[in-house]
Design a protein around this motif. Sequence first.
Motif, PDB file in Angstrom:
ATOM      1  N   GLU A   1       0.801  -1.223   0.000  1.00 42.23           N
ATOM      2  CA  GLU A   1       0.000   0.000   0.000  1.00 42.23           C
ATOM      3  C   GLU A   1       0.833   1.272   0.000  1.00 42.23           C
ATOM      4  O   GLU A   1       0.299   2.366  -0.193  1.00 42.23           O
ATOM      5  N   LEU A   2       2.145   1.138   0.200  1.00 44.05           N
ATOM      6  CA  LEU A   2       3.000   2.322   0.297  1.00 44.05           C
ATOM      7  C   LEU A   2       4.074   2.384  -0.783  1.00 44.05           C
ATOM      8  O   LEU A   2       4.588   3.462  -1.083  1.00 44.05           O
ATOM      9  N   GLU A   3       4.408   1.236  -1.385  1.00 39.46           N
ATOM     10  CA  GLU A   3       5.563   1.198  -2.284  1.00 39.46           C
ATOM     11  C   GLU A   3       5.424   2.152  -3.468  1.00 39.46           C
ATOM     12  O   GLU A   3       6.394   2.793  -3.879  1.00 39.46           O
ATOM     13  N   GLU A   4       4.216   2.290  -3.998  1.00 42.16           N
ATOM     14  CA  GLU A   4       4.046   3.170  -5.161  1.00 42.16           C
ATOM     15  C   GLU A   4       4.201   4.649  -4.793  1.00 42.16           C
ATOM     16  O   GLU A   4       4.282   5.503  -5.668  1.00 42.16           O
ATOM     17  N   LEU A   5       4.259   4.943  -3.511  1.00 38.46           N
ATOM     18  CA  LEU A   5       4.406   6.332  -3.054  1.00 38.46           C
ATOM     19  C   LEU A   5       5.861   6.678  -2.735  1.00 38.46           C
ATOM     20  O   LEU A   5       6.137   7.771  -2.252  1.00 38.46           O
ATOM     21  N   ARG A   6       6.766   5.771  -3.029  1.00 33.41           N
ATOM     22  CA  ARG A   6       8.181   5.999  -2.730  1.00 33.41           C
ATOM     23  C   ARG A   6       8.834   6.870  -3.795  1.00 33.41           C
ATOM     24  O   ARG A   6       8.375   6.962  -4.923  1.00 33.41           O
ATOM     25  N   LEU A   7       9.955   7.483  -3.414  1.00 34.71           N
ATOM     26  CA  LEU A   7      10.825   8.222  -4.326  1.00 34.71           C
ATOM     27  C   LEU A   7      12.225   7.628  -4.273  1.00 34.71           C
ATOM     28  O   LEU A   7      12.581   6.956  -3.296  1.00 34.71           O
ATOM     29  N   PRO A   8      13.043   7.870  -5.291  1.00 31.68           N
ATOM     30  CA  PRO A   8      14.454   7.476  -5.192  1.00 31.68           C
ATOM     31  C   PRO A   8      15.070   8.109  -3.950  1.00 31.68           C
ATOM     32  O   PRO A   8      14.850   9.282  -3.668  1.00 31.68           O
ATOM     33  N   SER A   9      15.808   7.318  -3.201  1.00 32.32           N
ATOM     34  CA  SER A   9      16.311   7.798  -1.916  1.00 32.32           C
ATOM     35  C   SER A   9      17.772   8.222  -1.986  1.00 32.32           C
ATOM     36  O   SER A   9      18.581   7.573  -2.641  1.00 32.32           O
ATOM     37  N   PRO A  10      18.128   9.309  -1.287  1.00 31.12           N
ATOM     38  CA  PRO A  10      19.542   9.691  -1.209  1.00 31.12           C
ATOM     39  C   PRO A  10      20.377   8.707  -0.418  1.00 31.12           C
ATOM     40  O   PRO A  10      21.599   8.794  -0.411  1.00 31.12           O
ATOM     41  N   MET A  11      19.710   7.763   0.233  1.00 31.42           N
ATOM     42  CA  MET A  11      20.418   6.751   1.018  1.00 31.42           C
ATOM     43  C   MET A  11      20.666   5.493   0.207  1.00 31.42           C
ATOM     44  O   MET A  11      21.181   4.509   0.719  1.00 31.42           O
ATOM     45  N   ALA A  12      20.280   5.481  -1.055  1.00 28.03           N
ATOM     46  CA  ALA A  12      20.305   4.259  -1.861  1.00 28.03           C
ATOM     47  C   ALA A  12      21.678   3.631  -1.970  1.00 28.03           C
ATOM     48  O   ALA A  12      21.819   2.416  -2.127  1.00 28.03           O
TER      49      ALA A  12
END
Length: 266
Positions: A249-260
């Motif tokens: 329910e949350l994954e589609e609301l993610r952005l590329p992370s600076p912690m990647a």
Amino acid sequence: MGQLNYVDSDDLRDWLDEVESKESTLFLMIAIAYDEGASVTELASWYDRPSDEIQDWIDRLESGPIVLPVAEREGVAFDELADRSGLGRKTVIDWFASLEAKPITQAANIVHRYSQEDTGPLIASTESQVQYLDYEAIEERGWSIDDDDLFEKASNADLDAGEYGRFLVEPGETILEAAENRGLSWPYACRGGACANCAVIVKEGDVAMPGQTILSGDQVERLNARLTCVGVPATAELKLIMNVQFLDELEELRLPSPMAESDSPV
């Protein structure tokens, strides 16, 4: 003694002096008349209202603090205020119920302020003890986020500080800032309430999210999701499941992370 069992008739009269809307005035006048001996049938005839509506008003008045039905009739929209604050509806209602302990004039002033459409969100800034648990640790051990004893299991398990622990959030800190200030690396991306990278599930307590723009009302109410980048504690104690950004329910609301590129979860 009047017909109302749990309501002080003097309080009804004091509130009558403070309210501004016709609906609140009518509500309190009916309650006072009922307490003085008028029947529901008589009140329905006098005020041209259905008997079942009058009975509902009386029942509501007897079921909790006076301030709640008065606030509704003064124009406080609990659902809208919860949305603006990023809080659960129950937390907002409990906060208004707590106004019952204040002098009626003071409580009425607060109700009037929050009945205005341009009033800002209800934000609690309180010191809070946060107990957290990593969702990956839950999955690895075959636990469920719905387990009632989830945090008891965690306290008895051999988990490292990244998976389970406690920290204090000071007034003025977001939960994410507090975690980082205590040496923890929690997921994030936008840091502005516009993605779900920093999302947590609240198991106990509540978190206000002024400025969040990404979570739906259903995700806030049913899933109990909150964003730590803008989230501030609304209760003195919190239990949070962090690292939940990959839930369906949350994954589609993610952005590329600076912690990647780090070893921390993103």
